[in-house]
Design an enzyme around this catalytic site. Sequence first.
Site, PDB file in Angstrom:
ATOM      1  N   SER A 187       0.813  -1.221   0.000  1.00  0.00           N
ATOM      2  CA  SER A 187       0.000   0.000   0.000  1.00  0.00           C
ATOM      3  C   SER A 187       0.846   1.271   0.000  1.00  0.00           C
ATOM      4  O   SER A 187       2.006   1.253   0.414  1.00  0.00           O
ATOM      5  CB  SER A 187      -0.962  -0.042   1.198  1.00  0.00           C
ATOM      6  OG  SER A 187      -0.261  -0.213   2.402  1.00  0.00           O
ATOM      7  N   GLY A 268       5.471   2.978 -12.068  1.00  0.00           N
ATOM      8  CA  GLY A 268       6.769   2.339 -12.275  1.00  0.00           C
ATOM      9  C   GLY A 268       6.925   1.100 -11.411  1.00  0.00           C
ATOM     10  O   GLY A 268       7.369   0.041 -11.891  1.00  0.00           O
ATOM     11  N   GLU A 293      -3.746  -0.236  -8.609  1.00  0.00           N
ATOM     12  CA  GLU A 293      -4.238   1.122  -8.907  1.00  0.00           C
ATOM     13  C   GLU A 293      -3.027   2.020  -8.804  1.00  0.00           C
ATOM     14  O   GLU A 293      -2.360   2.050  -7.766  1.00  0.00           O
ATOM     15  CB  GLU A 293      -5.339   1.526  -7.930  1.00  0.00           C
ATOM     16  CG  GLU A 293      -6.579   0.629  -7.999  1.00  0.00           C
ATOM     17  CD  GLU A 293      -7.194   0.529  -9.383  1.00  0.00           C
ATOM     18  OE1 GLU A 293      -7.087   1.494 -10.168  1.00  0.00           O
ATOM     19  OE2 GLU A 293      -7.752  -0.530  -9.711  1.00  0.00           O
ATOM     20  N   CYS A 327      -3.919  10.537  -5.789  1.00  0.00           N
ATOM     21  CA  CYS A 327      -3.762  10.039  -7.166  1.00  0.00           C
ATOM     22  C   CYS A 327      -4.749  10.741  -8.080  1.00  0.00           C
ATOM     23  O   CYS A 327      -4.533  10.863  -9.268  1.00  0.00           O
ATOM     24  CB  CYS A 327      -4.003   8.539  -7.184  1.00  0.00           C
ATOM     25  SG  CYS A 327      -5.493   8.090  -6.313  1.00  0.00           S
TER      26      CYS A 327
HETATM   27  P1  NAD Z   1       5.211   4.035  -4.331  1.00  0.00           P
HETATM   28  O1  NAD Z   1       4.995   3.359  -5.631  1.00  0.00           O
HETATM   29  O2  NAD Z   1       6.482   4.716  -4.088  1.00  0.00           O
HETATM   30  O3  NAD Z   1       5.034   2.978  -3.139  1.00  0.00           O
HETATM   31  C1  NAD Z   1       3.880   2.175  -3.031  1.00  0.00           C
HETATM   32  C2  NAD Z   1       4.244   0.943  -2.225  1.00  0.00           C
HETATM   33  O4  NAD Z   1       5.124   0.132  -3.007  1.00  0.00           O
HETATM   34  C3  NAD Z   1       5.000   1.253  -0.930  1.00  0.00           C
HETATM   35  O5  NAD Z   1       4.578   0.366   0.072  1.00  0.00           O
HETATM   36  C4  NAD Z   1       6.431   1.000  -1.325  1.00  0.00           C
HETATM   37  O6  NAD Z   1       7.269   0.733  -0.242  1.00  0.00           O
HETATM   38  C5  NAD Z   1       6.278  -0.186  -2.243  1.00  0.00           C
HETATM   39  N1  NAD Z   1       7.402  -0.428  -3.155  1.00  0.00           N
HETATM   40  C6  NAD Z   1       8.252   0.478  -3.680  1.00  0.00           C
HETATM   41  N2  NAD Z   1       9.144  -0.136  -4.490  1.00  0.00           N
HETATM   42  C7  NAD Z   1       8.843  -1.458  -4.476  1.00  0.00           C
HETATM   43  C8  NAD Z   1       9.394  -2.615  -5.109  1.00  0.00           C
HETATM   44  N3  NAD Z   1      10.433  -2.526  -5.914  1.00  0.00           N
HETATM   45  N4  NAD Z   1       8.812  -3.819  -4.866  1.00  0.00           N
HETATM   46  C9  NAD Z   1       7.742  -3.919  -4.042  1.00  0.00           C
HETATM   47  N5  NAD Z   1       7.181  -2.848  -3.410  1.00  0.00           N
HETATM   48  C10 NAD Z   1       7.721  -1.637  -3.625  1.00  0.00           C
HETATM   49  O7  NAD Z   1       3.966   5.036  -4.128  1.00  0.00           O
HETATM   50  P2  NAD Z   1       3.695   6.080  -2.969  1.00  0.00           P
HETATM   51  O8  NAD Z   1       4.659   7.208  -3.103  1.00  0.00           O
HETATM   52  O9  NAD Z   1       3.564   5.416  -1.653  1.00  0.00           O
HETATM   53  O10 NAD Z   1       2.247   6.593  -3.378  1.00  0.00           O
HETATM   54  C11 NAD Z   1       2.049   7.520  -4.384  1.00  0.00           C
HETATM   55  C12 NAD Z   1       1.679   6.851  -5.690  1.00  0.00           C
HETATM   56  O11 NAD Z   1       0.520   6.041  -5.499  1.00  0.00           O
HETATM   57  C13 NAD Z   1       1.283   7.855  -6.760  1.00  0.00           C
HETATM   58  O12 NAD Z   1       1.811   7.449  -7.987  1.00  0.00           O
HETATM   59  C14 NAD Z   1      -0.242   7.791  -6.761  1.00  0.00           C
HETATM   60  O13 NAD Z   1      -0.835   8.188  -7.964  1.00  0.00           O
HETATM   61  C15 NAD Z   1      -0.470   6.343  -6.470  1.00  0.00           C
HETATM   62  N6  NAD Z   1      -1.789   6.120  -5.914  1.00  0.00           N
HETATM   63  C16 NAD Z   1      -2.741   5.613  -6.736  1.00  0.00           C
HETATM   64  C17 NAD Z   1      -4.027   5.419  -6.267  1.00  0.00           C
HETATM   65  C18 NAD Z   1      -5.092   4.871  -7.172  1.00  0.00           C
HETATM   66  O14 NAD Z   1      -6.137   4.482  -6.664  1.00  0.00           O
HETATM   67  N7  NAD Z   1      -4.876   4.843  -8.465  1.00  0.00           N
HETATM   68  C19 NAD Z   1      -4.332   5.744  -4.953  1.00  0.00           C
HETATM   69  C20 NAD Z   1      -3.322   6.245  -4.119  1.00  0.00           C
HETATM   70  C21 NAD Z   1      -2.047   6.426  -4.613  1.00  0.00           C
END
Ligand code: NAD
Length: 544
Positions: A187, A268, A293, A327
């Site tokens: 998350s 990404g 998402e 987001c």
């Molecule tokens: P992030 O992608 O940096 O991190 C999300 C989760 O992925 C975190 O728990 C992180 O530790 C984990 N993570 C990071 N690298 C990883 C890897 N290599 N392998 C496995 N897990 C990994 O995102 P964030 O900064 O926490 O949140 C912001 C992003 O989330 C924005 O891009 C936003 O648009 C998106 N978002 C989308 C929605 C939606 O419903 N579409 C809702 C909320 C946030």
Amino acid sequence: MQFGDFYYPLPANEPVLQYAPGSKEKAALKAALKQLKSEKIEVPMYIGADEVHTANKSTMHPPHQHKHVLGTYSEGDAGHVKKAINAALKAKDKWANLSWENRANIFLKAADLLATKYRFQMVAATMHGQSKNAYQAEIDSACELIDFLRFNVHFLSEIYRQQPISVAGIQNRVEYRPLEGFVLAVSPFNFTAIGGNLPTSAAMCGNVVVWKPAHTQVYSAQLFMRILKEAGLPNGVINLIYVDGPVLGEECFNHPDFAGVHFTGSTGVFNHMWKTIGENMSKYKSYPRIVGETGGKDFVLIHKSANPDVVVAALLRGAFEYQGQKCSAASRAYLPSNIATEIKKKMVAELKEMKMGSVEDFTNFVNAVIDEKSFDKIERYIKNARKRDSGAKVIAGGKCDKTEGYFIEPTVIETTDPYYVTMCEEIFGPVLTIYVYDENKFDDILKIVDNTSPYALTGAIIAQDRYAVELATNKLRNSAGNFYINDKPTGAVVGQQPFGGARASGTNDKAGSILNLYRWLSARTVKEVLTPVTDYRYPFLQEK
Ligand code: NAD
């Protein structure tokens, strides 16, 4: 053994507390903020029956006051991921076979605990830990999370009721089994509710889960975990761990019992997960469910018939609430030439009044962005826009200061290039880019709105002209998974606006809707013949 068909009717949305001056809730929330600030907590991982502390501690800070320490949490390593998977698999049989009413009531009890005993503590934790103002924390960590729990129980009841037809002599039924193996929930930082929903939606369906929240959301995530435990969630059903993403991926995506990932975060990271899962396909017992998402570059298209005051309110709330870290946040706006000057003038004037600072001062609309990495990234976009030949200019805000907290003023960039970088890329901060178009070229701008960014999460049309509304709704059909008319593109409510986007914004499995739950179920069809045939010959084989 079930002695009844237990059905949970459609709930109502949790009412949003307003925290008005003199209200009981305001006093209670201020007391909770003070209480949390006065203590330093030590947060363990929750693996099976164990609360796991490690020597590798990370500190937690309010983003708006990064010198203050809220506590520490124990970081885990690959061994903890393995333990979490094993604890989940150990809990699986009993949990999957627990009757629906006993499963459902755990989540309904958690919702009640959140709505009552823990409401202000949870809202305060989200305010301190993620730098959300009282209202933003209330709609997220109280209302939306409560709604996710209650509505999902109802939706799952609806699914269980869906049964195939039976004909004379034959009885058919469908069982909605949980997936074989474990589900991984990963998350993001920006919504406590998403952190809670990703593991619970899968667990509610009878799955066992390994849950890894963002490091910057551990403070509120651990409180939710404690609430689930108090509500009676058996050990091992959800295992909460804090490890680095790549370490998590290495263990989970190589495991034969990996059954699915429920992800919300950036595009990404999700793409990387998908690729790894694809490469490892031959290792798994089943085809894993991949639900994600992801990012957005959400638009507000304004028609020449729009009411400028409606536009200004939608842009200010849509772009700057929670510092643009939604987001769904409005991050590109298309202004028609006839009313562009008026809109800009009013917006700039309003922004001068908009207060920024700590969440503890309730008069602040804007607080800090989540961390230094995010701050630096947003600042870079603003600095680049200020460069003389950028093709853009900063017309409001733009000041960045990380001395006390990660503060970035709500910023408006104006560009003459509809494909300028801040019109295309997700910034995830309080930055809105505007582009003024010829009011008589609405058809052209519709094409530009559609093809500017790889994302398709949310978008809005603001217009009084009904033909323009219809045209935009049709032409932008694939540009957003959540489309708003005369409103900001943020603030989806569970049960009202199922949420999710397509293209690079995710698999569009609509969090908080029945569609999402289907992904965590694997149906088994059972046909029973009441009077089985005893002769293989069909009538057509006879000639007389
Ligand atoms: P992030 O992608 O940096 O991190 C999300 C989760 O992925 C975190 O728990 C992180 O530790 C984990 N993570 C990071 N690298 C990883 C890897 N290599 N392998 C496995 N897990 C990994 O995102 P964030 O900064 O926490 O949140 C912001 C992003 O989330 C924005 O891009 C936003 O648009 C998106 N978002 C989308 C929605 C939606 O419903 N579409 C809702 C909320 C946030």
